[in-house]
Motif scaffolding. Structure first.
Motif, PDB file in Angstrom:
ATOM      1  N   ASN A 145       9.966   4.988  -3.955  1.00 58.23           N
ATOM      2  CA  ASN A 145       9.387   4.123  -4.984  1.00 58.23           C
ATOM      3  C   ASN A 145       9.538   2.659  -4.589  1.00 58.23           C
ATOM      4  OD1 ASN A 145       8.464   6.220  -6.632  1.00 58.23           O
ATOM      5  ND2 ASN A 145      10.494   6.455  -7.536  1.00 58.23           N
ATOM      6  N   ASN A 146       9.123   2.377  -3.377  1.00 57.87           N
ATOM      7  CA  ASN A 146       9.212   1.046  -2.793  1.00 57.87           C
ATOM      8  C   ASN A 146       8.015   0.211  -3.236  1.00 57.87           C
ATOM      9  OD1 ASN A 146       9.739  -1.131  -1.091  1.00 57.87           O
ATOM     10  ND2 ASN A 146       8.979  -0.099   0.730  1.00 57.87           N
ATOM     11  N   GLY A 147       8.269  -1.001  -3.678  1.00 51.18           N
ATOM     12  CA  GLY A 147       7.180  -1.873  -4.094  1.00 51.18           C
ATOM     13  C   GLY A 147       6.540  -2.633  -2.948  1.00 51.18           C
ATOM     14  N   GLN A 148       7.274  -2.836  -1.860  1.00 49.91           N
ATOM     15  CA  GLN A 148       6.768  -3.666  -0.763  1.00 49.91           C
ATOM     16  C   GLN A 148       5.619  -2.986  -0.019  1.00 49.91           C
ATOM     17  OE1 GLN A 148       9.544  -6.101   1.071  1.00 49.91           O
ATOM     18  NE2 GLN A 148       8.666  -5.987   3.118  1.00 49.91           N
ATOM     19  N   GLY A 149       4.475  -3.631  -0.022  1.00 49.73           N
ATOM     20  CA  GLY A 149       3.317  -3.123   0.704  1.00 49.73           C
ATOM     21  C   GLY A 149       2.612  -1.964   0.050  1.00 49.73           C
ATOM     22  N   SER A 150       3.047  -1.576  -1.146  1.00 49.46           N
ATOM     23  CA  SER A 150       2.454  -0.401  -1.786  1.00 49.46           C
ATOM     24  C   SER A 150       1.446  -0.758  -2.873  1.00 49.46           C
ATOM     25  CB  SER A 150       3.545   0.492  -2.395  1.00 49.46           C
ATOM     26  OG  SER A 150       4.164  -0.166  -3.493  1.00 49.46           O
ATOM     27  N   GLY A 151       1.341  -2.042  -3.178  1.00 51.82           N
ATOM     28  CA  GLY A 151       0.426  -2.442  -4.231  1.00 51.82           C
ATOM     29  C   GLY A 151       1.002  -2.261  -5.625  1.00 51.82           C
ATOM     30  N   GLY A 152       2.247  -1.910  -5.685  1.00 51.59           N
ATOM     31  CA  GLY A 152       2.908  -1.756  -6.975  1.00 51.59           C
ATOM     32  C   GLY A 152       4.267  -2.400  -6.920  1.00 51.59           C
ATOM     33  N   GLY A 153       4.364  -3.627  -7.394  1.00 48.67           N
ATOM     34  CA  GLY A 153       5.610  -4.373  -7.304  1.00 48.67           C
ATOM     35  C   GLY A 153       6.780  -3.681  -7.963  1.00 48.67           C
ATOM     36  N   SER A 154       6.518  -2.847  -8.939  1.00 44.88           N
ATOM     37  CA  SER A 154       7.602  -2.143  -9.623  1.00 44.88           C
ATOM     38  C   SER A 154       8.010  -0.876  -8.888  1.00 44.88           C
ATOM     39  CB  SER A 154       7.156  -1.773 -11.039  1.00 44.88           C
ATOM     40  OG  SER A 154       6.069  -0.850 -10.973  1.00 44.88           O
ATOM     41  N   GLY A 155       7.374  -0.590  -7.762  1.00 50.31           N
ATOM     42  CA  GLY A 155       7.697   0.626  -7.023  1.00 50.31           C
ATOM     43  C   GLY A 155       6.806   1.785  -7.381  1.00 50.31           C
ATOM     44  N   LEU A 156       5.798   1.544  -8.212  1.00 49.73           N
ATOM     45  CA  LEU A 156       4.914   2.634  -8.630  1.00 49.73           C
ATOM     46  C   LEU A 156       3.630   2.681  -7.810  1.00 49.73           C
ATOM     47  CD1 LEU A 156       5.372   2.409 -12.497  1.00 49.73           C
ATOM     48  CD2 LEU A 156       6.538   3.906 -10.866  1.00 49.73           C
ATOM     49  N   GLY A 157       3.549   1.859  -6.766  1.00 50.27           N
ATOM     50  CA  GLY A 157       2.370   1.877  -5.906  1.00 50.27           C
ATOM     51  C   GLY A 157       2.399   3.065  -4.965  1.00 50.27           C
ATOM     52  N   SER A 158       1.394   3.123  -4.095  1.00 48.83           N
ATOM     53  CA  SER A 158       1.308   4.228  -3.135  1.00 48.83           C
ATOM     54  C   SER A 158       0.916   3.691  -1.767  1.00 48.83           C
ATOM     55  CB  SER A 158       0.292   5.269  -3.609  1.00 48.83           C
ATOM     56  OG  SER A 158      -0.998   4.682  -3.690  1.00 48.83           O
ATOM     57  N   TYR A 159       1.086   4.540  -0.758  1.00 49.83           N
ATOM     58  CA  TYR A 159       0.735   4.201   0.611  1.00 49.83           C
ATOM     59  C   TYR A 159      -0.315   5.185   1.111  1.00 49.83           C
ATOM     60  CZ  TYR A 159       4.992   1.408   0.488  1.00 49.83           C
ATOM     61  OH  TYR A 159       5.954   0.493   0.148  1.00 49.83           O
ATOM     62  N   PRO A 160      -1.122   4.773   2.100  1.00 51.43           N
ATOM     63  CA  PRO A 160      -2.111   5.698   2.645  1.00 51.43           C
ATOM     64  C   PRO A 160      -1.489   6.939   3.283  1.00 51.43           C
ATOM     65  CG  PRO A 160      -2.611   3.444   3.319  1.00 51.43           C
ATOM     66  CD  PRO A 160      -1.266   3.422   2.655  1.00 51.43           C
ATOM     67  N   SER A 161      -0.277   6.791   3.834  1.00 52.95           N
ATOM     68  CA  SER A 161       0.397   7.936   4.453  1.00 52.95           C
ATOM     69  C   SER A 161       1.904   7.717   4.419  1.00 52.95           C
ATOM     70  CB  SER A 161      -0.060   8.133   5.903  1.00 52.95           C
ATOM     71  OG  SER A 161       0.536   7.156   6.744  1.00 52.95           O
ATOM     72  N   LEU A 162       2.632   8.777   4.677  1.00 52.70           N
ATOM     73  CA  LEU A 162       4.087   8.690   4.731  1.00 52.70           C
ATOM     74  C   LEU A 162       4.570   7.862   5.917  1.00 52.70           C
ATOM     75  CD1 LEU A 162       4.959  12.357   3.716  1.00 52.70           C
ATOM     76  CD2 LEU A 162       5.407  10.280   2.380  1.00 52.70           C
ATOM     77  N   VAL A 163       3.745   7.774   6.958  1.00 58.02           N
ATOM     78  CA  VAL A 163       4.122   6.962   8.119  1.00 58.02           C
ATOM     79  C   VAL A 163       4.193   5.492   7.709  1.00 58.02           C
ATOM     80  CG1 VAL A 163       3.456   6.257  10.451  1.00 58.02           C
ATOM     81  CG2 VAL A 163       3.131   8.635   9.728  1.00 58.02           C
ATOM     82  N   GLU A 164       3.188   5.014   6.966  1.00 59.85           N
ATOM     83  CA  GLU A 164       3.224   3.630   6.495  1.00 59.85           C
ATOM     84  C   GLU A 164       4.351   3.424   5.495  1.00 59.85           C
ATOM     85  OE1 GLU A 164      -0.430   1.602   5.473  1.00 59.85           O
ATOM     86  OE2 GLU A 164      -1.556   3.059   6.666  1.00 59.85           O
ATOM     87  N   ALA A 165       4.609   4.434   4.676  1.00 58.92           N
ATOM     88  CA  ALA A 165       5.695   4.332   3.696  1.00 58.92           C
ATOM     89  C   ALA A 165       7.038   4.125   4.394  1.00 58.92           C
ATOM     90  CB  ALA A 165       5.730   5.582   2.829  1.00 58.92           C
ATOM     91  N   ALA A 166       7.250   4.808   5.505  1.00 61.43           N
ATOM     92  CA  ALA A 166       8.502   4.663   6.251  1.00 61.43           C
ATOM     93  C   ALA A 166       8.633   3.247   6.813  1.00 61.43           C
ATOM     94  CB  ALA A 166       8.562   5.692   7.380  1.00 61.43           C
ATOM     95  N   TYR A 167       7.538   2.732   7.340  1.00 61.94           N
ATOM     96  CA  TYR A 167       7.555   1.373   7.887  1.00 61.94           C
ATOM     97  C   TYR A 167       7.926   0.354   6.809  1.00 61.94           C
ATOM     98  CZ  TYR A 167       5.821  -3.147   9.372  1.00 61.94           C
ATOM     99  OH  TYR A 167       5.725  -4.490   9.647  1.00 61.94           O
ATOM    100  N   TYR A 168       7.277   0.441   5.652  1.00 59.03           N
ATOM    101  CA  TYR A 168       7.521  -0.542   4.591  1.00 59.03           C
ATOM    102  C   TYR A 168       8.901  -0.380   3.955  1.00 59.03           C
ATOM    103  CZ  TYR A 168       2.871  -2.549   4.814  1.00 59.03           C
ATOM    104  OH  TYR A 168       1.748  -3.213   5.230  1.00 59.03           O
ATOM    105  N   ALA A 169       9.406   0.855   3.912  1.00 58.34           N
ATOM    106  CA  ALA A 169      10.763   1.046   3.377  1.00 58.34           C
ATOM    107  C   ALA A 169      11.779   0.342   4.271  1.00 58.34           C
ATOM    108  CB  ALA A 169      11.083   2.539   3.266  1.00 58.34           C
ATOM    109  N   ALA A 170      11.643   0.525   5.589  1.00 61.49           N
ATOM    110  CA  ALA A 170      12.554  -0.137   6.531  1.00 61.49           C
ATOM    111  C   ALA A 170      12.400  -1.656   6.464  1.00 61.49           C
ATOM    112  CB  ALA A 170      12.300   0.368   7.946  1.00 61.49           C
ATOM    113  N   GLU A 171      11.164  -2.114   6.390  1.00 65.37           N
ATOM    114  CA  GLU A 171      10.915  -3.558   6.313  1.00 65.37           C
ATOM    115  C   GLU A 171      11.560  -4.162   5.070  1.00 65.37           C
ATOM    116  OE1 GLU A 171       7.007  -5.964   7.219  1.00 65.37           O
ATOM    117  OE2 GLU A 171       6.964  -5.301   5.115  1.00 65.37           O
TER     118      GLU A 171
END
Length: 200
Positions: free
Chosen positions: A114-140
């Motif tokens: 439920n990461n807000g960074q790069g997901s389009g949802g500042g509260s963590g309710l956004g989504s990512y195109p794939s889990l690969v991008e989600a991993a990148y933004y979580a680490a970032e």
């Protein structure tokens, strides 16, 4: 007929003659049982350099995507952040993911933490195109400077409990996971996400 058989038997038992010069070569070179040999190498002769190639096995993105499980995603976040792939770090990630989305739907919105960074949802309710991008933004996000204690604990990689305490004390979740009262340390289940969540 018997004379032919006798002749053949005699030939079969007779020792074969040594090739000419073999006995004299063995005698001249000291090739007798019990005699030692010496080998002298000129002092200007250098030993050749021997190259020893080394190979290191690493877990890559494609291997993890092909695996497609929650453990693979946890490892992908650690790789993206440059943190060690220790059992303690993987255990922490698995427990954290379970707190955020539940084990059976850990890939929810392709946003396991439920990461807000790069997901389009500042509260963590956004989504990512794939889990690969989600991993990148979580680490970032974890390395953004907002979570230095979590980053440092993952860098040590020696205690899932210490890293959990760092995330509880951080601003990642407004509930702070009840400072541990809403955090489960039971063993985690390995669950595969649909291929589409990985962009496959």
């Amino acid at each position: 007929m018997l004379s032919v058989l006798g002749l053949l038997a005699g030939l079969a038992l007779a020792p074969l003659p040594q090739p000419a010069g073999l006995a004299s070569f063995a005698a001249a070179s000291g090739q007798h049982r019990g005699e030692a040999q010496d080998l002298t190498v000129a002092p200007d002769v250098a030993a050749p350099t021997v190259s020893h190639d080394s190979y290191v096995a690493t877990t890559g993105t494609q291997t993890l995507v092909a695996g497609g499980t929650n453990v693979d995603w946890a490892k992908l976040v650690l790789i993206e952040g440059g943190w060690p792939l220790t059992e303690e770090n993987v255990t922490f990630m698995m427990r954290w993911m379970r707190q955020e989305n539940g084990a059976d739907n850990w890939w929810n919105r392709n946003n396991p933490l439920n990461n807000g960074q790069g997901s389009g949802g500042g509260s963590g309710l956004g989504s990512y195109p794939s889990l690969v991008e989600a991993a990148y933004y979580a680490a970032e996000n974890l390395q953004s400077g907002r979570y230095p204690e979590v980053d440092a604990a993952l860098a040590r990689g020696d205690s899932a409990d210490a890293t959990a305490q760092a995330i509880w004390a951080s601003a990642w979740a407004s509930s702070h996971y009840g400072y541990g009262t809403h955090w489960s340390s039971r063993p985690y289940d390995v669950i595969e996400a649909p291929a589409s969540a990985w962009g496959r």
